[in-house]
Write an enzyme that holds these catalytic residues in place. Structure first.
Site, PDB file in Angstrom:
ATOM      1  N   GLY A  14      -9.783 -14.307  -7.111  1.00 12.12           N
ATOM      2  CA  GLY A  14      -9.955 -13.318  -6.016  1.00 12.12           C
ATOM      3  C   GLY A  14     -11.093 -14.000  -4.884  1.00 12.12           C
ATOM      4  N   ILE A  95       7.468 -10.853  -2.210  1.00 12.47           N
ATOM      5  CA  ILE A  95       7.220  -9.640  -1.763  1.00 12.47           C
ATOM      6  C   ILE A  95       8.563  -8.930  -1.364  1.00 12.47           C
ATOM      7  CG2 ILE A  95       6.441  -8.134   0.315  1.00 12.47           C
ATOM      8  CD1 ILE A  95       4.269  -9.471  -1.482  1.00 12.47           C
ATOM      9  N   HIS A 111      -1.846 -20.435   2.234  1.00 14.04           N
ATOM     10  CA  HIS A 111      -1.296 -21.277   1.428  1.00 14.04           C
ATOM     11  C   HIS A 111      -1.986 -22.512   1.370  1.00 14.04           C
ATOM     12  CE1 HIS A 111       1.850 -23.369  -0.914  1.00 14.04           C
ATOM     13  NE2 HIS A 111       1.724 -24.135  -0.398  1.00 14.04           N
ATOM     14  N   ASP A 152       6.625 -18.772   1.273  1.00 11.98           N
ATOM     15  CA  ASP A 152       5.840 -19.583   2.177  1.00 11.98           C
ATOM     16  C   ASP A 152       6.602 -20.002   3.417  1.00 11.98           C
ATOM     17  OD1 ASP A 152       4.978 -21.416  -0.801  1.00 11.98           O
ATOM     18  OD2 ASP A 152       3.793 -19.551   0.036  1.00 11.98           O
ATOM     19  N   GLU A 181     -10.050 -22.643   3.353  1.00 11.73           N
ATOM     20  CA  GLU A 181      -9.444 -21.201   2.949  1.00 11.73           C
ATOM     21  C   GLU A 181     -10.339 -20.239   3.569  1.00 11.73           C
ATOM     22  OE1 GLU A 181      -7.080 -20.814  -0.415  1.00 11.73           O
ATOM     23  OE2 GLU A 181      -7.088 -22.846  -0.981  1.00 11.73           O
TER      24      GLU A 181
END
Ligand code: GRF
Length: 209
Positions: A14, A95, A111, A152, A181
């Site tokens: 996380g 999903i 990603h 992706d 990121e």
């Protein structure tokens, strides 16, 4: 602007969730993380969410007879919590179509490579950086994209590349990419919740403020 309600989906430690939460606390992102959903009962993100005083729901696919009922359970939570946007922060499950349709262009994923290269089913975490390292590529980077029903493959929102020509292992690549990121994911989430993304086919333009 009324702060939007976010749900963060995560399967691991996380750190991206934490980076986004920090940018929300600093006032950069007009939103509130109402709910963290994980598929992994052992995920480090569970303790992180508890520390951040954010509700956590463990929705484990092993507890459902099929993928459809698993995703239906997730969709019910999203509706119960009045969620506006979904943030995939290291979430390893695909999903479901019912969620993608209900939240069209309101789901965003990060990603750790420059899509469309080094992406797709099975390309997550260390596998990505190992593939990049083995390819001999001199740059890698980060992609933030809207989510559709494939791994992706949704429209790209932001990308940033990093020089990896001097790095000696996939672990070194992972560490350098992760820093980026934590910089670009909160930026992309801000544009999303502020309604500043304009789709033209697969291209995404960001409306400048
Ligand atoms: C990150 O490398 C992200 O790009 C990928 O999964 C990893 C999650 O890391 N989708 P963390 O759980 O946010 O630390």
């Amino acid at each position: 602007m009324v702060p939007k309600n976010l749900a963060v989906f995560a399967s691991g430690r996380g750190s991206n969730f934490q980076a986004i939460s920090e940018k929300i606390s600093s006032g950069l992102i007009p939103a509130k993380v109402k709910l963290c959903i994980t598929n992994n009962p052992a995920a480090g993100v569970i303790e992180l969410a508890r520390q951040l005083k954010i509700a956590v729901k463990i929705i484990n696919p092993k507890d459902f007879p099929d993928t459809d009922s698993f995703n239906d359970a997730i969709l019910k939570e999203l509706q119960d919590w009045n969620i506006d946007f979904i943030i995939l922060a290291g979430y390893l499950k695909l999903i479901g179509r019912q969620i993608v349709e209900r939240y069209a262009n309101r789901i965003i994923n990060i990603h750790p490579a420059l899509l469309p290269a080094f992406g797709g089913k099975g390309m997550y975490g260390h596998h990505v950086h190992q593939a990049v390292f083995d390819s001999g590529a001199k740059i890698s980077g980060v992609t933030v994209h809207l989510v559709n029903t494939e791994y992706d493959a949704g429209p790209i929102v932001l990308q940033r590349c990093v020089d990896i020509s001097e790095l000696k292992s996939p672990e070194e690549i992972a560490a350098r990419v992760l820093k980026i990121e934590h910089e670009i994911f909160p930026e992309a989430v801000k544009y999303l919740v502020e309604g500043r993304l304009v789709l033209k086919g697969k291209r995404v333009d960001v409306i400048e403020k």
